[in-house]
Design an enzyme around this catalytic site. Structure first.
Site, PDB file in Angstrom:
ATOM      1  N   TRP A  11       0.813  -1.226   0.000  1.00  0.00           N
ATOM      2  CA  TRP A  11       0.000   0.000   0.000  1.00  0.00           C
ATOM      3  C   TRP A  11       0.840   1.267   0.000  1.00  0.00           C
ATOM      4  O   TRP A  11       0.291   2.380  -0.100  1.00  0.00           O
ATOM      5  CB  TRP A  11      -0.947  -0.003   1.207  1.00  0.00           C
ATOM      6  CG  TRP A  11      -2.089  -0.974   1.073  1.00  0.00           C
ATOM      7  CD1 TRP A  11      -2.402  -1.721  -0.031  1.00  0.00           C
ATOM      8  CD2 TRP A  11      -3.068  -1.301   2.067  1.00  0.00           C
ATOM      9  NE1 TRP A  11      -3.520  -2.486   0.217  1.00  0.00           N
ATOM     10  CE2 TRP A  11      -3.951  -2.252   1.500  1.00  0.00           C
ATOM     11  CE3 TRP A  11      -3.293  -0.896   3.387  1.00  0.00           C
ATOM     12  CZ2 TRP A  11      -5.033  -2.782   2.205  1.00  0.00           C
ATOM     13  CZ3 TRP A  11      -4.368  -1.425   4.085  1.00  0.00           C
ATOM     14  CH2 TRP A  11      -5.224  -2.360   3.499  1.00  0.00           C
ATOM     15  N   LYS A  12       2.121   1.148   0.179  1.00  0.00           N
ATOM     16  CA  LYS A  12       2.996   2.337   0.208  1.00  0.00           C
ATOM     17  C   LYS A  12       2.423   3.379   1.187  1.00  0.00           C
ATOM     18  O   LYS A  12       1.870   2.993   2.212  1.00  0.00           O
ATOM     19  CB  LYS A  12       3.156   2.926  -1.196  1.00  0.00           C
ATOM     20  CG  LYS A  12       3.457   1.875  -2.241  1.00  0.00           C
ATOM     21  CD  LYS A  12       3.862   2.467  -3.556  1.00  0.00           C
ATOM     22  CE  LYS A  12       3.912   1.365  -4.595  1.00  0.00           C
ATOM     23  NZ  LYS A  12       4.728   1.692  -5.724  1.00  0.00           N
ATOM     24  N   HIS A  97      12.642  -2.329  -0.877  1.00  0.00           N
ATOM     25  CA  HIS A  97      11.784  -1.824  -1.959  1.00  0.00           C
ATOM     26  C   HIS A  97      12.528  -0.712  -2.706  1.00  0.00           C
ATOM     27  O   HIS A  97      13.232   0.095  -2.099  1.00  0.00           O
ATOM     28  CB  HIS A  97      10.453  -1.304  -1.404  1.00  0.00           C
ATOM     29  CG  HIS A  97       9.462  -1.031  -2.492  1.00  0.00           C
ATOM     30  ND1 HIS A  97       9.486   0.124  -3.225  1.00  0.00           N
ATOM     31  CD2 HIS A  97       8.453  -1.785  -2.990  1.00  0.00           C
ATOM     32  CE1 HIS A  97       8.509   0.078  -4.132  1.00  0.00           C
ATOM     33  NE2 HIS A  97       7.872  -1.074  -4.008  1.00  0.00           N
ATOM     34  N   GLU A  99      11.665   2.043  -3.838  1.00  0.00           N
ATOM     35  CA  GLU A  99      11.428   3.422  -3.369  1.00  0.00           C
ATOM     36  C   GLU A  99      12.287   3.715  -2.144  1.00  0.00           C
ATOM     37  O   GLU A  99      12.786   4.828  -1.977  1.00  0.00           O
ATOM     38  CB  GLU A  99       9.929   3.636  -3.099  1.00  0.00           C
ATOM     39  CG  GLU A  99       9.159   3.755  -4.412  1.00  0.00           C
ATOM     40  CD  GLU A  99       7.748   3.202  -4.387  1.00  0.00           C
ATOM     41  OE1 GLU A  99       7.174   3.037  -3.297  1.00  0.00           O
ATOM     42  OE2 GLU A  99       7.217   2.912  -5.481  1.00  0.00           O
ATOM     43  N   GLU A 169      11.312  -6.650  -9.088  1.00  0.00           N
ATOM     44  CA  GLU A 169      10.524  -5.490  -9.496  1.00  0.00           C
ATOM     45  C   GLU A 169      11.395  -4.534 -10.296  1.00  0.00           C
ATOM     46  O   GLU A 169      12.155  -3.745  -9.704  1.00  0.00           O
ATOM     47  CB  GLU A 169       9.998  -4.751  -8.255  1.00  0.00           C
ATOM     48  CG  GLU A 169       9.129  -5.591  -7.355  1.00  0.00           C
ATOM     49  CD  GLU A 169       8.196  -4.719  -6.540  1.00  0.00           C
ATOM     50  OE1 GLU A 169       6.983  -4.933  -6.641  1.00  0.00           O
ATOM     51  OE2 GLU A 169       8.662  -3.820  -5.833  1.00  0.00           O
ATOM     52  N   SER A 214       3.440  -2.774 -11.990  1.00  0.00           N
ATOM     53  CA  SER A 214       2.224  -2.548 -12.775  1.00  0.00           C
ATOM     54  C   SER A 214       1.421  -3.831 -13.036  1.00  0.00           C
ATOM     55  O   SER A 214       0.873  -4.013 -14.121  1.00  0.00           O
ATOM     56  CB  SER A 214       2.554  -1.816 -14.078  1.00  0.00           C
ATOM     57  OG  SER A 214       3.109  -0.540 -13.779  1.00  0.00           O
ATOM     58  N   GLY A 235       1.340  -2.843  -6.137  1.00  0.00           N
ATOM     59  CA  GLY A 235       1.080  -1.557  -5.502  1.00  0.00           C
ATOM     60  C   GLY A 235      -0.326  -1.069  -5.807  1.00  0.00           C
ATOM     61  O   GLY A 235      -1.294  -1.476  -5.171  1.00  0.00           O
ATOM     62  N   GLY A 236      -0.428  -0.217  -6.816  1.00  0.00           N
ATOM     63  CA  GLY A 236      -1.688   0.477  -7.134  1.00  0.00           C
ATOM     64  C   GLY A 236      -2.925  -0.404  -7.167  1.00  0.00           C
ATOM     65  O   GLY A 236      -3.959  -0.062  -6.571  1.00  0.00           O
TER      66      GLY A 236
HETATM   67  C1  PEP Z   1       5.207  -1.941  -5.757  1.00  0.00           C
HETATM   68  O1  PEP Z   1       4.955  -0.980  -5.052  1.00  0.00           O
HETATM   69  O2  PEP Z   1       5.938  -2.828  -5.296  1.00  0.00           O
HETATM   70  C2  PEP Z   1       4.635  -2.010  -7.093  1.00  0.00           C
HETATM   71  C3  PEP Z   1       4.944  -3.008  -7.854  1.00  0.00           C
HETATM   72  O3  PEP Z   1       3.784  -0.988  -7.475  1.00  0.00           O
HETATM   73  P1  PEP Z   1       2.792  -0.975  -8.768  1.00  0.00           P
HETATM   74  O4  PEP Z   1       2.057  -2.299  -8.754  1.00  0.00           O
HETATM   75  O5  PEP Z   1       1.878   0.174  -8.518  1.00  0.00           O
HETATM   76  O6  PEP Z   1       3.639  -0.837  -9.966  1.00  0.00           O
END
Ligand code: PEP
Length: 253
Positions: A11-12, A97, A99, A169, A214, A235-236
């Site tokens: 969920w970040k 991660h 980020e 990722e 994604s 994530g999203g």
């Molecule tokens: C993530 O935050 O690990 C991620 C993969 O984000 P998203 O699915 O939004 O690309």
């Protein structure tokens, strides 16, 4: 031995406590469906929401932290330690991660300290690896990922390696809508497993390797049909109950 399938939502920095609680309360059906279909499911809320989410989800919904510190306590302003997480029943932690690698100086060496401490505490590390766009364009993906895996997993026992999760990722695919092709994702996830095999032999066959970047209801099935992809870190598309549920349903189809 067949490896488990895992859908983990990251969920970040999203959702207030009340929003997180609403998701948790609404996720019972998802958890029941996952259990019936032998899929592991989980979410990684912010530290602030962990306890509320933990208290309001079904038992089989994994609740993961997005980070932890490697020291048990001390002068580390703004950090949260492993014993603090354990006390509220949170046993899974995402580390490395991209980020956090980008904005918070999360190095491979720091990830390794966290990895070792998590294993010592019987916790499950979800270790994120992946190359930047520049590294991808310059053909450096495997060099980067190899280095991340070799340093991040140093000093573990074979038994520990069977319990960890690694998420590949590609940074250029996270939150961009530009997901890696199934071929790229499978190729790099297989490569990740081969690096683990070089280090720890057959134990690598039990390590869960996820793809992230994604992932959404429309593309999850293709990734999960690949032999070396055991699940997705999302994530999203994990923020809303309906898209979370759609991913789960498409994954088992
Ligand atoms: C993530 O935050 O690990 C991620 C993969 O984000 P998203 O699915 O939004 O690309």
């Amino acid at each position: 031995m067949a490896r488990a399938k895992l859908l983990l939502g990251n969920w970040k920095m999203n959702k207030t406590v009340s929003e997180a609680k609403e998701f948790a309360l609404g996720s019972k059906e998802i958890a029941a469906f996952a259990k019936a279909n032998n899929v592991l499911v989980g979410v990684a809320p912010t530290f602030l929401c962990l306890q509320t989410v933990k208290e309001n989800v079904a038992d089989n919904m994994i609740v993961a932290a997005q980070n932890c510190h490697f020291e048990n306590s001390g002068a580390f302003t703004g950090e949260v330690s492993i014993p603090m997480l354990k006390e509220i029943g949170v046993n899974w932690v995402i580390i490395g991660h991209s980020e956090r690698r980008t904005y918070d100086n999360e190095t491979n060496e720091k990830c390794n300290k966290k990895m070792v401490k998590l294993i010592e505490n019987d916790m499950v590390p979800v270790y994120c690896v992946g190359e930047t766009l520049e590294e991808y364009v310059n053909g450096k993906t495997k060099d980067v990922v190899k280095q991340q895996v070799r340093i991040g997993l140093a000093g573990l026992s074979k038994e520990a390696v069977k319990k960890i999760v690694i998420a590949y990722e590609p940074v250029w695919a996270i939150g961009t809508g530009k997901s890696a092709t199934q071929e790229i994702a499978q190729d790099v996830c297989a490569y990740v497993r081969s690096v683990v095999r070089e280090m720890y032999g057959e134990a690598a066959e039990e390590t869960l390797v996820l793809y992230g970047g994604s992932v959404k209801p429309e593309n999850i099935k293709a990734y999960l049909s690949s032999p070396d992809i055991d699940g997705a870190l999302v994530g999203g598309a994990s923020l809303k109950l309906d898209s979370y549920q759609a991913m789960l349903e498409n994954l088992v189809k």
